[in-house]
Write a protein that holds these residues in place. Structure first.
Motif, PDB file in Angstrom:
ATOM      1  N   GLY A 209      -1.955   0.956 -13.710  1.00 23.02           N
ATOM      2  CA  GLY A 209      -0.954   1.968 -13.419  1.00 23.02           C
ATOM      3  C   GLY A 209       0.388   1.279 -13.246  1.00 23.02           C
ATOM      4  N   THR A 210       1.459   2.042 -13.345  1.00 27.87           N
ATOM      5  CA  THR A 210       2.792   1.476 -13.172  1.00 27.87           C
ATOM      6  C   THR A 210       3.575   2.325 -12.193  1.00 27.87           C
ATOM      7  OG1 THR A 210       2.824   0.583 -15.425  1.00 27.87           O
ATOM      8  CG2 THR A 210       4.931   0.782 -14.298  1.00 27.87           C
ATOM      9  N   ALA A 211       3.932   1.701 -11.061  1.00 23.33           N
ATOM     10  CA  ALA A 211       4.821   2.358 -10.102  1.00 23.33           C
ATOM     11  C   ALA A 211       6.248   2.239 -10.632  1.00 23.33           C
ATOM     12  CB  ALA A 211       4.695   1.705  -8.736  1.00 23.33           C
ATOM     13  N   PHE A 212       6.960   3.349 -10.638  1.00 22.01           N
ATOM     14  CA  PHE A 212       8.282   3.408 -11.261  1.00 22.01           C
ATOM     15  C   PHE A 212       9.244   4.044 -10.275  1.00 22.01           C
ATOM     16  CE2 PHE A 212      11.509   5.604 -13.733  1.00 22.01           C
ATOM     17  CZ  PHE A 212      11.862   4.682 -14.704  1.00 22.01           C
ATOM     18  N   ILE A 230      16.362  -5.465  -2.154  1.00 19.52           N
ATOM     19  CA  ILE A 230      15.178  -5.219  -2.993  1.00 19.52           C
ATOM     20  C   ILE A 230      14.176  -6.358  -2.847  1.00 19.52           C
ATOM     21  CG2 ILE A 230      14.372  -5.046  -5.378  1.00 19.52           C
ATOM     22  CD1 ILE A 230      16.966  -3.512  -6.012  1.00 19.52           C
ATOM     23  N   HIS A 231      14.662  -7.604  -2.875  1.00 18.02           N
ATOM     24  CA  HIS A 231      13.748  -8.742  -2.764  1.00 18.02           C
ATOM     25  C   HIS A 231      13.176  -8.869  -1.355  1.00 18.02           C
ATOM     26  CE1 HIS A 231      13.980 -10.503  -6.766  1.00 18.02           C
ATOM     27  NE2 HIS A 231      15.273 -10.168  -6.783  1.00 18.02           N
ATOM     28  N   ALA A 232      13.910  -8.397  -0.351  1.00 13.01           N
ATOM     29  CA  ALA A 232      13.359  -8.368   1.004  1.00 13.01           C
ATOM     30  C   ALA A 232      12.164  -7.412   1.068  1.00 13.01           C
ATOM     31  CB  ALA A 232      14.434  -7.958   2.007  1.00 13.01           C
ATOM     32  N   VAL A 233      12.276  -6.283   0.376  1.00 10.42           N
ATOM     33  CA  VAL A 233      11.154  -5.338   0.305  1.00 10.42           C
ATOM     34  C   VAL A 233       9.986  -5.965  -0.442  1.00 10.42           C
ATOM     35  CG1 VAL A 233      10.400  -3.138  -0.689  1.00 10.42           C
ATOM     36  CG2 VAL A 233      12.595  -3.283   0.509  1.00 10.42           C
ATOM     37  N   PHE A 234      10.261  -6.690  -1.538  1.00 12.34           N
ATOM     38  CA  PHE A 234       9.194  -7.353  -2.280  1.00 12.34           C
ATOM     39  C   PHE A 234       8.467  -8.365  -1.391  1.00 12.34           C
ATOM     40  CE2 PHE A 234      11.342  -6.798  -6.712  1.00 12.34           C
ATOM     41  CZ  PHE A 234      11.126  -5.439  -6.617  1.00 12.34           C
ATOM     42  N   GLN A 241      -1.282  -7.245   3.321  1.00  9.52           N
ATOM     43  CA  GLN A 241      -2.535  -7.306   2.567  1.00  9.52           C
ATOM     44  C   GLN A 241      -2.966  -5.944   2.028  1.00  9.52           C
ATOM     45  OE1 GLN A 241      -4.293 -10.027   1.637  1.00  9.52           O
ATOM     46  NE2 GLN A 241      -2.537 -11.145   2.465  1.00  9.52           N
ATOM     47  N   LYS A 242      -2.653  -4.904   2.780  1.00  4.37           N
ATOM     48  CA  LYS A 242      -3.043  -3.559   2.334  1.00  4.37           C
ATOM     49  C   LYS A 242      -2.422  -3.239   0.985  1.00  4.37           C
ATOM     50  CE  LYS A 242      -2.291   1.330   3.345  1.00  4.37           C
ATOM     51  NZ  LYS A 242      -1.667   2.315   4.274  1.00  4.37           N
ATOM     52  N   TRP A 243      -1.122  -3.535   0.825  1.00  9.43           N
ATOM     53  CA  TRP A 243      -0.431  -3.152  -0.394  1.00  9.43           C
ATOM     54  C   TRP A 243      -0.622  -4.161  -1.519  1.00  9.43           C
ATOM     55  CZ3 TRP A 243       0.743   1.659  -0.847  1.00  9.43           C
ATOM     56  CH2 TRP A 243       0.953   2.402   0.312  1.00  9.43           C
ATOM     57  N   MET A 244      -0.815  -5.427  -1.190  1.00  9.54           N
ATOM     58  CA  MET A 244      -1.036  -6.407  -2.243  1.00  9.54           C
ATOM     59  C   MET A 244      -2.390  -6.232  -2.912  1.00  9.54           C
ATOM     60  SD  MET A 244       1.659  -7.918  -2.853  1.00  9.54           S
ATOM     61  CE  MET A 244       0.948  -8.968  -4.128  1.00  9.54           C
ATOM     62  N   LYS A 245      -3.316  -5.539  -2.221  1.00  9.71           N
ATOM     63  CA  LYS A 245      -4.589  -5.216  -2.863  1.00  9.71           C
ATOM     64  C   LYS A 245      -4.412  -4.159  -3.947  1.00  9.71           C
ATOM     65  CE  LYS A 245      -7.631  -6.314   1.026  1.00  9.71           C
ATOM     66  NZ  LYS A 245      -8.576  -5.756   2.042  1.00  9.71           N
ATOM     67  N   LEU A 246      -3.339  -3.370  -3.823  1.00 10.20           N
ATOM     68  CA  LEU A 246      -3.092  -2.305  -4.794  1.00 10.20           C
ATOM     69  C   LEU A 246      -2.156  -2.746  -5.908  1.00 10.20           C
ATOM     70  CD1 LEU A 246      -2.568   0.745  -2.396  1.00 10.20           C
ATOM     71  CD2 LEU A 246      -4.698  -0.180  -3.312  1.00 10.20           C
ATOM     72  N   ASP A 279       1.026   5.999  -4.777  1.00 14.64           N
ATOM     73  CA  ASP A 279       1.054   5.485  -3.411  1.00 14.64           C
ATOM     74  C   ASP A 279       2.053   4.331  -3.292  1.00 14.64           C
ATOM     75  OD1 ASP A 279      -0.893   7.298  -2.740  1.00 14.64           O
ATOM     76  OD2 ASP A 279      -2.554   5.894  -2.993  1.00 14.64           O
ATOM     77  N   VAL A 280       2.035   3.437  -4.277  1.00 15.99           N
ATOM     78  CA  VAL A 280       2.940   2.290  -4.251  1.00 15.99           C
ATOM     79  C   VAL A 280       4.387   2.750  -4.396  1.00 15.99           C
ATOM     80  CG1 VAL A 280       3.602   0.162  -5.451  1.00 15.99           C
ATOM     81  CG2 VAL A 280       1.172   0.706  -5.106  1.00 15.99           C
ATOM     82  N   GLU A 281       4.627   3.741  -5.260  1.00 15.19           N
ATOM     83  CA  GLU A 281       5.992   4.272  -5.405  1.00 15.19           C
ATOM     84  C   GLU A 281       6.521   4.794  -4.072  1.00 15.19           C
ATOM     85  OE1 GLU A 281       6.019   7.276  -8.366  1.00 15.19           O
ATOM     86  OE2 GLU A 281       5.720   5.902 -10.049  1.00 15.19           O
ATOM     87  N   ARG A 282       5.705   5.578  -3.373  1.00 16.29           N
ATOM     88  CA  ARG A 282       6.146   6.144  -2.087  1.00 16.29           C
ATOM     89  C   ARG A 282       6.439   5.034  -1.069  1.00 16.29           C
ATOM     90  NH1 ARG A 282       2.287  10.197  -3.510  1.00 16.29           N
ATOM     91  NH2 ARG A 282       0.629   9.021  -2.473  1.00 16.29           N
ATOM     92  N   GLU A 283       5.588   4.002  -1.057  1.00 16.53           N
ATOM     93  CA  GLU A 283       5.798   2.919  -0.094  1.00 16.53           C
ATOM     94  C   GLU A 283       7.066   2.138  -0.411  1.00 16.53           C
ATOM     95  OE1 GLU A 283       4.947   0.556   3.263  1.00 16.53           O
ATOM     96  OE2 GLU A 283       4.229   2.532   2.578  1.00 16.53           O
ATOM     97  N   ILE A 284       7.327   1.877  -1.691  1.00 13.36           N
ATOM     98  CA  ILE A 284       8.549   1.157  -2.066  1.00 13.36           C
ATOM     99  C   ILE A 284       9.778   1.968  -1.686  1.00 13.36           C
ATOM    100  CG2 ILE A 284       9.912   0.344  -4.032  1.00 13.36           C
ATOM    101  CD1 ILE A 284       7.320  -0.537  -5.355  1.00 13.36           C
ATOM    102  N   ARG A 285       9.768   3.264  -1.954  1.00  7.68           N
ATOM    103  CA  ARG A 285      10.910   4.113  -1.602  1.00  7.68           C
ATOM    104  C   ARG A 285      11.152   4.109  -0.092  1.00  7.68           C
ATOM    105  NH1 ARG A 285       8.486   7.848  -5.491  1.00  7.68           N
ATOM    106  NH2 ARG A 285       9.671   7.779  -7.439  1.00  7.68           N
ATOM    107  N   LYS A 286      10.058   4.208   0.672  1.00  6.56           N
ATOM    108  CA  LYS A 286      10.191   4.233   2.127  1.00  6.56           C
ATOM    109  C   LYS A 286      10.797   2.932   2.646  1.00  6.56           C
ATOM    110  CE  LYS A 286       6.661   3.582   4.849  1.00  6.56           C
ATOM    111  NZ  LYS A 286       5.371   3.766   5.555  1.00  6.56           N
ATOM    112  N   ARG A 287      10.295   1.819   2.139  1.00  4.38           N
ATOM    113  CA  ARG A 287      10.796   0.524   2.602  1.00  4.38           C
ATOM    114  C   ARG A 287      12.240   0.286   2.141  1.00  4.38           C
ATOM    115  NH1 ARG A 287       6.585  -3.540   4.035  1.00  4.38           N
ATOM    116  NH2 ARG A 287       4.575  -2.451   4.109  1.00  4.38           N
ATOM    117  N   LEU A 288      12.576   0.723   0.932  1.00 11.25           N
ATOM    118  CA  LEU A 288      13.950   0.563   0.455  1.00 11.25           C
ATOM    119  C   LEU A 288      14.931   1.360   1.309  1.00 11.25           C
ATOM    120  CD1 LEU A 288      13.534   0.665  -3.434  1.00 11.25           C
ATOM    121  CD2 LEU A 288      14.462  -1.229  -2.105  1.00 11.25           C
TER     122      LEU A 288
END
Length: 308
Positions: A209-212, A230-234, A241-246, A279-288
């Motif tokens: 899948g691709t989070a966009f 952006i790199h701080a979020v990365f 560990q929860k998100w790196m599994k995804l 799920d990953v898209e929502r988490e990236i948006r929240k952290r950004l």
């Protein structure tokens, strides 16, 4: 009443004897046929389950050996998703195969019971060819659906639990059989689509899948600070560990894509295990959002259409 009155005791006992003889012979035979059909259905079902379970387990072992030897796709989350995919496919094929086996077994048992009841089955068997031809002509749509269902199942195009777009419906697959595919939409509607009508099939649960995430940033923002945020979020995602599994690999950020008087655009993409991109898209948006607020970076205001 006259008929009953004229019936002698001997004739009544004779009738009872004949019924008893029939029950002891044909009746027991019918009971045995039903019992044998049940046993055969159970045994065939167990064998089918065994075959597809073995297929699933063998595929899992081969996949693990390949990952160890070749070191291809070492991501644990992706490996788990592939294993779950194989299990879904085995379960779907086993269910469809058992349904076909049940129809065949009970059809044979029904013909045998008709023979015991006294129905002459020879004309029935002889007419199967003609009936089959007529059914084929009158049930072309049904045959088309069944053939399409067989192809979909054995080519592993779709399985229960996949998120798919069938052109006519989009959602999570709840049931796949030889005739129809049932999809539960995001609004809760259960869509039933004939397999023969599926011309274009998009499966969000296959492969990666691709989070966009596309960002509209205020034109006055410092792009270097945006890149740092952006790199701080990365980095935060990498340590979680929860998100790196995804997430498969690392997220990527584009440069400036478009600019106008009020905004410019950046894009973030991340490969994920199947079905987890949202799920990953929502988490990236929240952290950004949190990181941008912390660094004083403004998102662009929405554009409004000026009335004439």
């Amino acid at each position: 009443m006259n008929l009953l009155a004229e019936t002698t005791t001997e004739e009544a006992f004779s009738l009872v004897d004949r019924v008893g003889e029939w029950l002891l012979s044909n009746g027991i035979t019918i009971l045995v046929i039903i019992l044998v059909a049940l046993i055969v259905r159970f045994v065939v079902g167990a064998l089918i389950n065994r075959v597809f379970t073995t297929m699933y387990q063998s595929g899992s072992r081969i996949s693990r050996m390949t990952n160890v030897v070749v070191k291809k796709n070492p991501d644990a989350g992706m490996a788990a998703a592939n294993e779950e995919r194989r299990k879904q496919r085995a379960d779907t094929l086993a269910t469809a195969s058992k349904n076909v086996a049940s129809v065949i077994i009970w059809s044979i048992a029904f013909v045998m019971i008709l023979s015991q009841v006294g129905v002459n089955i020879a004309p029935i068997i002889a007419s199967l060819g003609v009936a089959g031809l007529a059914a084929g002509i009158g049930a072309q749509t049904l045959i088309k659906d069944v053939l399409a269902g067989v192809i979909m199942l054995f080519e592993d195009l779709v399985a229960v639990g996949d998120y798919v777009d069938l052109q006519f419906a989009e959602g999570t697959v709840e049931n796949v059989n030889l005739r129809v595919t049932q999809v539960r939409g995001l609004n809760g509607v259960l869509w039933t689509v004939r397999n023969g009508e599926v011309i274009t099939l998009g499966n969000y649960s296959r492969g990666l899948g691709t989070a966009f995430v596309e960002l509209d940033i205020d034109s006055a923002a410092n792009d270097e600070k945006v890149t740092e945020a952006i790199h701080a979020v990365f980095d935060a995602l990498k340590s979680d560990q929860k998100w790196m599994k995804l997430i498969v690999g690392l997220p990527e950020a584009s440069g400036i894509l478009a600019v106008d008087g009020a905004r410019y655009q950046r894009r973030i993409t991340a490969d994920t295990i199947p079905g987890k991109q949202w799920d990953v898209e929502r988490e990236i948006r929240k952290r950004l959002r949190v990181e941008f607020n912390k660094r004083g970076i403004e998102f662009a205001l929405p554009r409004f259409q000026e009335s004439a």
